[in-house]
Design an enzyme around this catalytic site. Structure first.
Site, short mmCIF file in Angstrom:
data_model
loop_
_atom_site.label_atom_id
_atom_site.label_comp_id
_atom_site.label_asym_id
_atom_site.label_seq_id
_atom_site.Cartn_x
_atom_site.Cartn_y
_atom_site.Cartn_z
N HIS A 1 2.25 3.58 -9.14
CA HIS A 1 2.03 2.16 -9.45
C HIS A 1 3.21 1.59 -10.24
O HIS A 1 3.61 0.44 -10.03
CB HIS A 1 0.72 1.98 -10.22
CG HIS A 1 -0.50 2.37 -9.41
ND1 HIS A 1 -0.66 2.00 -8.10
CD2 HIS A 1 -1.58 3.12 -9.73
CE1 HIS A 1 -1.81 2.50 -7.63
NE2 HIS A 1 -2.38 3.19 -8.61
N LEU B 1 10.74 -20.47 -4.93
CA LEU B 1 9.77 -19.65 -4.18
C LEU B 1 8.44 -19.75 -4.91
O LEU B 1 8.40 -19.78 -6.14
CB LEU B 1 10.25 -18.18 -4.18
CG LEU B 1 9.24 -17.11 -3.76
CD1 LEU B 1 9.03 -17.14 -2.24
CD2 LEU B 1 9.71 -15.70 -4.15
N ASP C 1 -12.38 -4.63 -4.17
CA ASP C 1 -12.93 -3.30 -3.89
C ASP C 1 -12.21 -2.20 -4.70
O ASP C 1 -12.71 -1.08 -4.80
CB ASP C 1 -12.85 -2.99 -2.39
CG ASP C 1 -13.85 -3.82 -1.60
OD1 ASP C 1 -14.97 -4.02 -2.11
OD2 ASP C 1 -13.50 -4.30 -0.50
N ARG D 1 0.04 7.77 -2.57
CA ARG D 1 0.55 8.84 -1.69
C ARG D 1 2.03 9.11 -1.98
O ARG D 1 2.49 10.23 -1.92
CB ARG D 1 0.33 8.46 -0.22
CG ARG D 1 -1.11 8.72 0.24
CD ARG D 1 -1.41 8.03 1.53
NE ARG D 1 -1.54 6.59 1.32
CZ ARG D 1 -1.40 5.68 2.28
NH1 ARG D 1 -1.10 6.08 3.50
NH2 ARG D 1 -1.57 4.42 2.02
N LEU E 1 -6.58 -4.97 7.41
CA LEU E 1 -6.36 -6.11 6.51
C LEU E 1 -6.97 -5.91 5.12
O LEU E 1 -6.59 -6.60 4.17
CB LEU E 1 -6.93 -7.40 7.13
CG LEU E 1 -6.23 -7.86 8.42
CD1 LEU E 1 -6.88 -9.12 8.97
CD2 LEU E 1 -4.75 -8.12 8.16
N ARG F 1 -12.37 2.36 -7.92
CA ARG F 1 -11.52 3.54 -8.22
C ARG F 1 -11.92 4.15 -9.57
O ARG F 1 -12.58 3.48 -10.37
CB ARG F 1 -10.05 3.10 -8.24
CG ARG F 1 -9.60 2.65 -6.86
CD ARG F 1 -8.11 2.43 -6.79
NE ARG F 1 -7.75 2.10 -5.41
CZ ARG F 1 -6.54 2.18 -4.92
NH1 ARG F 1 -5.54 2.58 -5.68
NH2 ARG F 1 -6.30 1.86 -3.66
N ASP G 1 0.83 -1.21 0.00
CA ASP G 1 0.00 0.00 0.00
C ASP G 1 0.86 1.27 0.00
O ASP G 1 1.97 1.27 0.53
CB ASP G 1 -0.90 -0.03 1.23
CG ASP G 1 -2.06 0.96 1.11
OD1 ASP G 1 -2.41 1.32 -0.03
OD2 ASP G 1 -2.61 1.36 2.15
C1 IPE Z 1 -5.36 -2.66 -0.19
O1 IPE Z 1 -5.07 -1.31 -0.35
C2 IPE Z 1 -5.33 -3.35 -1.51
C3 IPE Z 1 -4.02 -3.45 -2.16
C4 IPE Z 1 -2.87 -3.07 -1.65
C5 IPE Z 1 -4.04 -4.05 -3.47
P1 IPE Z 1 -6.22 -0.21 -0.44
O2 IPE Z 1 -5.56 1.09 -0.58
O3 IPE Z 1 -7.21 -0.59 -1.48
O4 IPE Z 1 -6.91 -0.39 0.98
P2 IPE Z 1 -7.82 0.63 1.82
O5 IPE Z 1 -8.88 1.14 0.91
O6 IPE Z 1 -6.92 1.74 2.29
O7 IPE Z 1 -8.34 -0.18 2.98
C1 IPE Z 2 -1.64 0.28 -3.42
O1 IPE Z 2 -1.40 1.63 -3.41
C2 IPE Z 2 -1.87 -0.24 -4.82
C3 IPE Z 2 -3.26 -0.63 -5.11
C4 IPE Z 2 -4.23 -0.67 -4.24
C5 IPE Z 2 -3.56 -0.97 -6.48
P1 IPE Z 2 -2.61 2.67 -3.40
O2 IPE Z 2 -3.01 2.96 -4.81
O3 IPE Z 2 -3.71 2.21 -2.52
O4 IPE Z 2 -1.90 3.93 -2.77
P2 IPE Z 2 -2.47 4.91 -1.67
O5 IPE Z 2 -2.90 4.06 -0.49
O6 IPE Z 2 -3.63 5.63 -2.29
O7 IPE Z 2 -1.34 5.79 -1.33
MG MG Z 3 -4.11 2.43 -0.52
#
Ligand code: IPE
Ligand code: IPE
Ligand code: MG
Length: 252
Positions: A39, A133, A69, A26, A201, A73, A22
């Site tokens: 990404h 792995l 979920d 940001r 989680l 986006r 995650d």
């Molecule tokens: C969890 O991250 C999913 C992945 C890292 C693929 P999100 O950014 O979607 O989770 P929330 O919305 O903060 O819980």
């Molecule tokens: C995790 O990073 C990647 C995916 C969920 C695809 P985010 O895209 O959720 O990044 P933040 O949490 O918005 O920074």
């Molecule tokens: Mg995120």
């Protein structure tokens, strides 16, 4: 006279590590970059961490790449992620093969673009014999949906008279593997890492994490590296896992 040498493996050898990758968005925003740049940087981190995981002797690594979920986006971000996943699977499967990494994808497949489904089939076939792995990448993954589907399959088995009379954890694990397209049930998660500062989680491996040790770091995924992975493994080694029992000292 034959001699057997004893090799002491580190306690983290062969373990199952899950990572909620995650913080891409940001990380990019803090640099004035579009989320897509985050990404892309995230893919580079994933590549490096897979190689670190091989060096560390981890047995199974499950990376959360796209949750069910995440379909909520904005469409341009979702489309960009689908394209990035397809391209990355294509290039990374070659690297996986070189490093002896078996790559499989867990999650739903029916909602993915056809080109991504084809890339998944390709990557899985190319790396099927690798044994260093087992890398599982979770795409369109929802742990709760998987549990519901597995329960539904069990009910169907019972109706057809083919399921065991009482549902065991082992049998449920097999059903879960089936619904998530896993080649076979995986061992429970030993260590769950989440980057990006959140401590939740987000519907990731709820069943498999029953006794996982949790490690949260404020590092955004693109800035997570081998040093931090080693730190997480050291923290894991320092924890006493009791599985409902009493501390080792009290037991002796
Ligand atoms: C969890 O991250 C999913 C992945 C890292 C693929 P999100 O950014 O979607 O989770 P929330 O919305 O903060 O819980
Ligand atoms: C995790 O990073 C990647 C995916 C969920 C695809 P985010 O895209 O959720 O990044 P933040 O949490 O918005 O920074
Ligand atoms: Mg995120």
């Amino acid at each position: 006279m034959s001699r057997t040498s004893t090799v002491t493996l580190p306690p983290t050898s062969g373990i199952h590590v899950g990572i909620i990758m995650d913080g891409n968005g940001r990380w990019a925003a803090s640099r004035g970059l579009p989320r897509s740049a985050g990404h892309h940087a995230g893919v580079r981190t994933a590549r490096a961490i897979v190689e670190s995981a091989v060096r560390a002797g981890i047995g199974t690594l499950t990376l959360y790449a796209f949750s069910s979920d995440n379909w909520s986006r904005p469409t341009p971000e979702v489309n960009a992620l689908m394209r990035l996943l397809r391209r990355s699977l294509h290039t990374e499967s070659k690297r996986c093969l070189e490093n002896g990494v078996r790559l499989t994808i867990v999650g739903r497949r029916d909602r993915l673009p056809a080109a991504l489904r084809a890339a998944i089939a390709d990557a899985e076939a190319v790396t099927a014999r690798c044994r260093n792995l087992h890398l599982r990448v979770a795409i369109d993954y929802s742990s709760r949906d998987g549990i519901l589907l597995a329960a539904e399959r069990y009910a169907q088995q019972i109706a057809r008279g083919v399921g065991p009379d009482s549902l065991t954890r082992e049998h449920f694990g097999e059903l879960l593997a089936e619904v998530h397209h896993d080649p076979r049930p995986v061992r429970d998660v030993d260590l769950l890492i989440r980057t990006g500062g959140e401590q939740r989680l987000s519907d990731f491996m709820l069943w498999e994490c029953a006794y996982a040790e949790l490690y949260f770091t404020s590092a955004m995924w693109p800035e997570f590296g081998e040093d931090e992975l080693r730190q997480a493994l050291r923290t894991f080694e320092s924890r006493e896992r009791r599985f409902g029992g009493v501390p080792a000292q009290a037991a002796s």
